[in-house]
Write a protein that holds these residues in place. Structure first.
Motif, short mmCIF file in Angstrom:
data_model
loop_
_atom_site.label_atom_id
_atom_site.label_comp_id
_atom_site.label_asym_id
_atom_site.label_seq_id
_atom_site.Cartn_x
_atom_site.Cartn_y
_atom_site.Cartn_z
N LYS A 151 3.12 -1.76 0.07
CA LYS A 151 3.23 -3.16 -0.30
C LYS A 151 1.87 -3.70 -0.72
O LYS A 151 0.83 -3.20 -0.27
N PRO A 152 1.83 -4.72 -1.58
CA PRO A 152 0.56 -5.26 -2.06
C PRO A 152 -0.39 -5.64 -0.93
O PRO A 152 -1.59 -5.38 -1.00
N HIS A 153 0.16 -6.27 0.11
CA HIS A 153 -0.69 -6.69 1.24
C HIS A 153 -1.30 -5.47 1.93
O HIS A 153 -2.51 -5.43 2.17
N GLU A 154 -0.48 -4.45 2.21
CA GLU A 154 -0.97 -3.25 2.88
C GLU A 154 -2.01 -2.53 2.02
O GLU A 154 -3.05 -2.08 2.51
N ALA A 155 -1.70 -2.43 0.74
CA ALA A 155 -2.60 -1.72 -0.18
C ALA A 155 -3.95 -2.42 -0.30
O ALA A 155 -5.00 -1.79 -0.27
N SER A 156 -3.93 -3.75 -0.41
CA SER A 156 -5.18 -4.49 -0.59
C SER A 156 -6.05 -4.43 0.64
O SER A 156 -7.27 -4.31 0.54
N VAL A 157 -5.43 -4.51 1.83
CA VAL A 157 -6.21 -4.41 3.07
C VAL A 157 -6.85 -3.03 3.19
O VAL A 157 -8.02 -2.90 3.53
N ALA A 158 -6.08 -1.99 2.88
CA ALA A 158 -6.59 -0.62 2.98
C ALA A 158 -7.71 -0.35 1.98
O ALA A 158 -8.75 0.23 2.33
N ALA A 184 -9.70 -1.96 -8.03
CA ALA A 184 -8.44 -2.42 -8.62
C ALA A 184 -7.55 -1.24 -8.99
O ALA A 184 -6.33 -1.28 -8.80
N ASP A 185 -8.17 -0.16 -9.49
CA ASP A 185 -7.41 1.05 -9.83
C ASP A 185 -6.83 1.70 -8.57
O ASP A 185 -5.70 2.18 -8.58
N ALA A 186 -7.62 1.69 -7.49
CA ALA A 186 -7.15 2.26 -6.23
C ALA A 186 -6.00 1.43 -5.68
O ALA A 186 -5.02 1.97 -5.15
N LEU A 187 -6.10 0.10 -5.81
CA LEU A 187 -5.03 -0.79 -5.36
C LEU A 187 -3.74 -0.48 -6.12
O LEU A 187 -2.66 -0.36 -5.53
N SER A 188 -3.85 -0.30 -7.43
CA SER A 188 -2.70 0.03 -8.25
C SER A 188 -2.10 1.37 -7.84
O SER A 188 -0.88 1.53 -7.77
N ALA A 189 -2.97 2.34 -7.54
CA ALA A 189 -2.50 3.67 -7.15
C ALA A 189 -1.69 3.63 -5.87
O ALA A 189 -0.62 4.24 -5.76
N LEU A 190 -2.17 2.85 -4.87
CA LEU A 190 -1.45 2.76 -3.60
C LEU A 190 -0.12 2.05 -3.78
O LEU A 190 0.89 2.44 -3.18
N GLN A 191 -0.10 1.02 -4.63
CA GLN A 191 1.16 0.31 -4.87
C GLN A 191 2.16 1.23 -5.58
O GLN A 191 3.36 1.19 -5.29
N ASN A 192 1.68 2.07 -6.48
CA ASN A 192 2.55 3.02 -7.17
C ASN A 192 3.12 4.06 -6.21
O ASN A 192 4.19 4.64 -6.47
N LEU A 193 2.40 4.28 -5.11
CA LEU A 193 2.88 5.23 -4.10
C LEU A 193 3.83 4.58 -3.10
O LEU A 193 4.30 5.23 -2.17
N SER A 229 -9.65 -2.61 0.51
CA SER A 229 -10.80 -3.43 0.87
C SER A 229 -11.59 -2.80 2.01
O SER A 229 -12.82 -2.75 2.00
N ALA A 230 -10.87 -2.28 3.02
CA ALA A 230 -11.54 -1.63 4.14
C ALA A 230 -12.23 -0.35 3.70
O ALA A 230 -13.35 -0.05 4.14
N ALA A 231 -11.60 0.41 2.80
CA ALA A 231 -12.20 1.65 2.30
C ALA A 231 -13.47 1.35 1.51
O ALA A 231 -14.48 2.04 1.65
N VAL A 259 -9.42 6.09 -3.15
CA VAL A 259 -7.98 6.30 -2.97
C VAL A 259 -7.72 7.14 -1.72
O VAL A 259 -6.83 6.83 -0.92
N ARG A 260 -8.49 8.21 -1.53
CA ARG A 260 -8.28 9.09 -0.38
C ARG A 260 -8.48 8.34 0.95
O ARG A 260 -7.67 8.44 1.88
N LEU A 261 -9.58 7.57 1.03
CA LEU A 261 -9.86 6.86 2.28
C LEU A 261 -8.86 5.72 2.49
O LEU A 261 -8.39 5.49 3.61
N ALA A 262 -8.50 5.02 1.40
CA ALA A 262 -7.52 3.93 1.51
C ALA A 262 -6.17 4.46 1.98
O ALA A 262 -5.48 3.82 2.78
N LEU A 263 -5.79 5.64 1.51
CA LEU A 263 -4.52 6.25 1.95
C LEU A 263 -4.55 6.55 3.44
O LEU A 263 -3.56 6.33 4.15
N ARG A 264 -5.69 7.05 3.92
CA ARG A 264 -5.79 7.35 5.35
C ARG A 264 -5.69 6.08 6.18
O ARG A 264 -5.05 6.04 7.22
N LYS A 265 -6.36 5.02 5.70
CA LYS A 265 -6.32 3.75 6.43
C LYS A 265 -4.93 3.13 6.39
O LYS A 265 -4.45 2.57 7.39
#
Length: 202
Positions: free
Chosen positions: A168-175, A156-165, A177-179, A193-199
């Motif tokens: 979009k919520p959909h893109e962040a949640s998919v990334a 959930a913290d990683a999801l929030s971090a990606l959204q802050n960057l 979840s995959a990470a 966060v690092r792997l989700a950003l790459r994805k």
């Protein structure tokens, strides 16, 4: 039904691998992406499988990740998509890329796969767009690619971090979840966060 094999990689070919399980060699058809992920001959491997039963044969198709198998099942329910075409699509696209292509109606991306023309790519988009939200729970495909992440968790913290960057919520949640699927439940926040950003950036 054989759903998973755990053994030693005996050998690989252009479109298959042989998995030695207790001295028995299982011939498993696979995408080039799965074959690349299996590692080198002689190493221990775990592969998710789908068993295809026909009147004159029984075959196994294998996948490095469960979500790849989930997409194989979805693809082969589309008229005109057999096992060979489904594996060609999964060789060309990761599950996350395929999810995005279907969700966005990007038939050109799906048509990159060998044996997939524009008409078939359009049919895949049309037939799966409303179904991707019904994929098996626990995969990044669940709820249309938007993972249900517990509040207070690293995910959930990683999801929030990606959204802050700016994702979009959909893109962040998919990334995310995959990470998390790749790293497991013990992953640190930094690793997630690092792997989700790459994805998400792919």
């Amino acid at each position: 039904m054989i759903a998973k094999l755990k053994g030693r990689l005996d050998s690989t070919g252009l479109d298959h691998a042989i998995i030695d399980v207790g001295g028995v060699g299982y011939l498993v058809g696979a995408s080039s992406r799965t074959l690349a992920a299996l590692g080198t001959v002689g190493e221990a491997v775990t592969i998710h499988t789908e068993m295809l039963v026909a009147a004159d044969s029984i075959r196994l198709v294998g996948f490095a990740r469960a979500e790849e198998r989930d997409w194989y099942r979805l693809l082969t329910h589309v008229q005109g998509v057999g096992s060979r075409v489904a594996l060609a699509i999964l060789s060309a696209l990761e599950p996350l890329e395929l999810h995005r292509a279907v969700a966005m109606g990007d038939k050109a991306m799906i048509a990159r796969a060998n044996g997939v023309g524009p008409k078939l790519a359009q049919r895949i988009v049309n037939e799966l767009k409303d179904k991707i939200g019904t994929a098996p729970a626990g995969s990044p495909l669940d709820t249309g690619g938007i993972a249900i992440l517990p509040t207070g968790s690293f995910a959930a913290d990683a999801l929030s971090a990606l959204q802050n960057l700016g994702f979009k919520p959909h893109e962040a949640s998919v990334a995310v979840s995959a990470a998390q699927a790749d790293l497991g439940d013990d992953a640190t926040l930094d690793a997630l966060v690092r792997l989700a950003l790459r994805k998400a950036a792919k």
